[in-house]
Design a protein around this motif. Structure first.
Motif, PDB file in Angstrom:
ATOM      1  N   ASP A 123      85.229  16.474   9.417  1.00  0.00           N
ATOM      2  CA  ASP A 123      84.129  17.360   9.817  1.00  0.00           C
ATOM      3  C   ASP A 123      83.505  17.955   8.552  1.00  0.00           C
ATOM      4  O   ASP A 123      83.556  19.162   8.331  1.00  0.00           O
ATOM      5  CB  ASP A 123      84.632  18.448  10.768  1.00  0.00           C
ATOM      6  CG  ASP A 123      85.863  19.194  10.235  1.00  0.00           C
ATOM      7  OD1 ASP A 123      86.532  18.670   9.322  1.00  0.00           O
ATOM      8  OD2 ASP A 123      86.148  20.305  10.736  1.00  0.00           O
ATOM      9  N   ASN A 170      78.348   9.896   8.774  1.00  0.00           N
ATOM     10  CA  ASN A 170      77.648   9.829  10.051  1.00  0.00           C
ATOM     11  C   ASN A 170      77.246  11.221  10.528  1.00  0.00           C
ATOM     12  O   ASN A 170      76.165  11.411  11.072  1.00  0.00           O
ATOM     13  CB  ASN A 170      78.528   9.175  11.110  1.00  0.00           C
ATOM     14  CG  ASN A 170      77.882   9.189  12.481  1.00  0.00           C
ATOM     15  OD1 ASN A 170      76.955   8.442  12.740  1.00  0.00           O
ATOM     16  ND2 ASN A 170      78.363  10.062  13.374  1.00  0.00           N
ATOM     17  N   HIS A 171      78.123  12.193  10.311  1.00  0.00           N
ATOM     18  CA  HIS A 171      77.910  13.525  10.870  1.00  0.00           C
ATOM     19  C   HIS A 171      78.412  14.582   9.898  1.00  0.00           C
ATOM     20  O   HIS A 171      79.199  14.299   9.003  1.00  0.00           O
ATOM     21  CB  HIS A 171      78.645  13.668  12.207  1.00  0.00           C
ATOM     22  CG  HIS A 171      80.095  13.288  12.116  1.00  0.00           C
ATOM     23  ND1 HIS A 171      80.528  11.988  12.290  1.00  0.00           N
ATOM     24  CD2 HIS A 171      81.212  14.009  11.845  1.00  0.00           C
ATOM     25  CE1 HIS A 171      81.844  11.933  12.151  1.00  0.00           C
ATOM     26  NE2 HIS A 171      82.285  13.151  11.870  1.00  0.00           N
ATOM     27  N   SER A 173      79.476  19.059   9.705  1.00  0.00           N
ATOM     28  CA  SER A 173      79.923  20.184  10.517  1.00  0.00           C
ATOM     29  C   SER A 173      80.064  21.418   9.631  1.00  0.00           C
ATOM     30  O   SER A 173      80.296  21.298   8.432  1.00  0.00           O
ATOM     31  CB  SER A 173      81.266  19.853  11.181  1.00  0.00           C
ATOM     32  OG  SER A 173      81.650  20.850  12.082  1.00  0.00           O
ATOM     33  N   THR A 189      72.531  23.379  11.835  1.00  0.00           N
ATOM     34  CA  THR A 189      72.084  22.374  10.872  1.00  0.00           C
ATOM     35  C   THR A 189      71.657  22.967   9.536  1.00  0.00           C
ATOM     36  O   THR A 189      71.075  22.273   8.703  1.00  0.00           O
ATOM     37  CB  THR A 189      70.904  21.578  11.469  1.00  0.00           C
ATOM     38  OG1 THR A 189      69.937  22.495  12.012  1.00  0.00           O
ATOM     39  CG2 THR A 189      71.371  20.644  12.575  1.00  0.00           C
ATOM     40  N   PHE A 205      68.723  15.967  10.180  1.00  0.00           N
ATOM     41  CA  PHE A 205      69.575  15.543  11.291  1.00  0.00           C
ATOM     42  C   PHE A 205      68.695  15.171  12.480  1.00  0.00           C
ATOM     43  O   PHE A 205      67.612  15.723  12.664  1.00  0.00           O
ATOM     44  CB  PHE A 205      70.529  16.681  11.693  1.00  0.00           C
ATOM     45  CG  PHE A 205      71.443  17.133  10.590  1.00  0.00           C
ATOM     46  CD1 PHE A 205      72.682  16.544  10.403  1.00  0.00           C
ATOM     47  CD2 PHE A 205      71.052  18.164   9.728  1.00  0.00           C
ATOM     48  CE1 PHE A 205      73.516  16.965   9.386  1.00  0.00           C
ATOM     49  CE2 PHE A 205      71.882  18.590   8.706  1.00  0.00           C
ATOM     50  CZ  PHE A 205      73.118  17.987   8.530  1.00  0.00           C
ATOM     51  N   SER A 217      75.886   9.087  17.654  1.00  0.00           N
ATOM     52  CA  SER A 217      76.363  10.388  17.183  1.00  0.00           C
ATOM     53  C   SER A 217      77.854  10.477  17.477  1.00  0.00           C
ATOM     54  O   SER A 217      78.427   9.617  18.153  1.00  0.00           O
ATOM     55  CB  SER A 217      75.604  11.519  17.866  1.00  0.00           C
ATOM     56  OG  SER A 217      75.771  11.433  19.272  1.00  0.00           O
ATOM     57  N   ASP A 223      74.025  15.001  13.644  1.00  0.00           N
ATOM     58  CA  ASP A 223      73.996  13.577  13.302  1.00  0.00           C
ATOM     59  C   ASP A 223      73.064  13.350  12.113  1.00  0.00           C
ATOM     60  O   ASP A 223      71.851  13.480  12.231  1.00  0.00           O
ATOM     61  CB  ASP A 223      73.525  12.784  14.523  1.00  0.00           C
ATOM     62  CG  ASP A 223      73.631  11.291  14.332  1.00  0.00           C
ATOM     63  OD1 ASP A 223      74.417  10.849  13.472  1.00  0.00           O
ATOM     64  OD2 ASP A 223      72.935  10.549  15.048  1.00  0.00           O
TER      65      ASP A 223
END
Length: 478
Positions: A123, A170-171, A173, A189, A205, A217, A223
């Motif tokens: 994350d 990819n993502h 956090s 974000t 994102f 996602s 994302d």
């Protein structure tokens, strides 16, 4: 009494004769089955081993002479001990791993993540915080400090081992809430990270000015939008981009890309073209053709999930024909397949010893899971298989025999190395087979020590070999 003894003797002779005939019939049937089995020529290339693409000329002799290519160690498992000790734990293992013949170590995501001191790193918040900034409730990551990480990498390089970083792009956090005009809501974000590098906002994102979504996602996390040139520049373009910082400053040698189903293969292709280093993608799919498509478009290796699932069907499902008929990435792209038996996400194969004997004698880049090696399996047996892989497992592959319980394959050798024959036995009894080798009138032995035979091949290269129950034997020239 004398008559009774005579009857017993006659009965014993009859029983002995019956079982001798039965055993002889079984042996003759085995020989007939072996000779009638149509050999499957699986791969067709010049026989060279898997290569991670780097120049090994500066490495010591144990790797220069590595005939089978490398072996990777996954240097972690899910929820390794928290408290900032893991980098030092792994550092304490690198000398022993190097001596065993391990060529590379795959580390977990090393940068600061939302869950701070408890996060396994998947994350990510700040790609440039390796345990040297106070954010997300901690200075150190779960695994330790930046100083301890660089010390680990240096120690591995001193043992002539490469270190691969787990990259999660990819993502993200851990961002702050901000109004997002593309969703009409507040989204998490806003990433004003402590390192001051790769500051992000809602337009970096999906959903944003570049579209509503990409290929996928994950877990409800923001994302990352790879279509945005700003994101591309920070990931791989600029001199201090994430990839280049990992490679040039932190001294990582390659990449394990997490959840590559979430974005197009062109992303990894561009990263590789701009940053370099070995790369392998986690494209979690059991379809070998799909894995091949991804590898070709990403210009990257991939974990061979097709092989993983076929091994589970073969060993735990008691049908070793799945190994001969099953479609796998290593059969389609032997120089792109990274094979494995278990990892931090999945651990469903029960008969692991047979599975490791399979991947460490077959083509591809085999990976050993930390807990299998250090905790759960016989380390001496794994070290023996690593030695066999590094010294004997070379050349393209021919499958010599397969049925529900037995599987025999031949590595055909390369550049003067004779290759090997591997015999897997999933039954509860010793098995014997006549098979055709590449060696005429040559004495061979089982390099595992599971068989004490030293048979000599016939002039036509045929020889009888054996394998213990629920185990394996691996044969080559003396």
């Amino acid at each position: 009494m004398k008559q009774t003894n005579q009857l017993r003797l006659l009965a014993s002779c009859f029983v002995f004769s019956f079982f001798s005939c039965e055993q002889e019939d079984a042996i003759n049937k085995n020989e007939e089955d072996s000779r009638n089995f149509k050999v499957i020529e699986v791969t067709h290339h010049d026989g060279r081993p898997f290569s991670t693409g780097d120049d090994k000329s500066n490495l010591n002799s144990k790797y220069v002479a590595n005939a089978g290519g490398g072996v990777m160690m996954q240097g972690f498992y899910w929820d390794v001990p928290a408290g900032g000790t893991w980098w030092n734990v792994v550092k304490g293992k690198v000398t022993a791993w190097g001596n065993a013949g391990i060529e590379s170590i795959w580390l977990p995501p090393a940068s600061k993540a939302q869950n701070g001191p408890f996060s396994m790193g998947y994350d990510p918040t700040d790609y440039y915080d390796f345990g040297n900034y106070n954010q997300n409730g901690t200075v150190e990551t779960r695994f330790g400090s930046k100083t301890e990480l660089t010390s680990l990498i240096t120690a591995a390089h001193n043992e002539n081992m490469k270190v691969y970083a787990d990259i999660v792009i990819n993502h993200n956090s851990g961002g702050q809430s901000e109004y997002n005009p593309y969703t009409g809501t507040n989204t998490y974000t806003k990433f004003n990270v402590a390192s001051g590098k790769f500051i992000r906002s809602y337009n970096d994102f999906y959903k944003n000015s570049y579209g509503n979504n990409d290929e996928g996602s994950f877990g409800g996390f923001p994302d990352l939008c790879h279509a945005n040139p700003y994101v591309q520049d920070w990931l791989w373009g600029r001199a201090d981009a994430v990839g280049k910082y990992y490679k040039n400053t932190m001294k990582f040698d390659g990449w394990r890309f997490d959840y590559v189903k979430g974005f197009g293969p062109w992303v990894v292709n561009q990263w590789n073209a701009n940053v370099g280093g070995f790369s392998v993608g986690e494209y979690w799919d059991g379809n070998a053709a799909t894995l091949e498509w991804w590898c070709d478009n990403a210009n990257s290796s991939a974990f061979d999930f097709a092989c993983y699932y076929k091994m589970d069907e073969a060993f735990d499902g008691n049908d070793l024909t799945k190994l001969s008929t099953g479609d796998m990435l290593w059969k389609r792209r032997p120089f792109r397949a990274v094979t494995f038996v278990s990892n931090h996400d999945t651990d469903q194969i029960w008969k692991k010893t047979l599975a490791y004997a399979y991947i460490l004698t077959h083509e591809g880049y085999p990976t050993i899971f930390y807990r299998d090696y250090e905790e759960w399996l016989d380390k001496n047996k794994l070290n023996n298989l690593i030695w066999i892989h590094n010294n004997k497992a070379t050349g393209n592959t021919s499958i010599l025999y397969a049925d529900n319980d037995e599987y025999i394959a031949r590595r055909n050798g390369y550049n003067g190395n004779p290759g090997l024959v591997v015999y897997l036995n999933n039954s509860n009894a010793w098995q014997e087979r006549w098979i055709q080798t590449n060696w005429a009138s040559t004495t061979i032995k089982d390099y595992t020590g599971n068989s004490s035979w030293y048979p000599t091949t016939q002039g036509d290269k045929w020889v009888k070999i054996q394998c213990p129950p629920n185990s394996y034997s691996i044969w080559s020239t003396l």
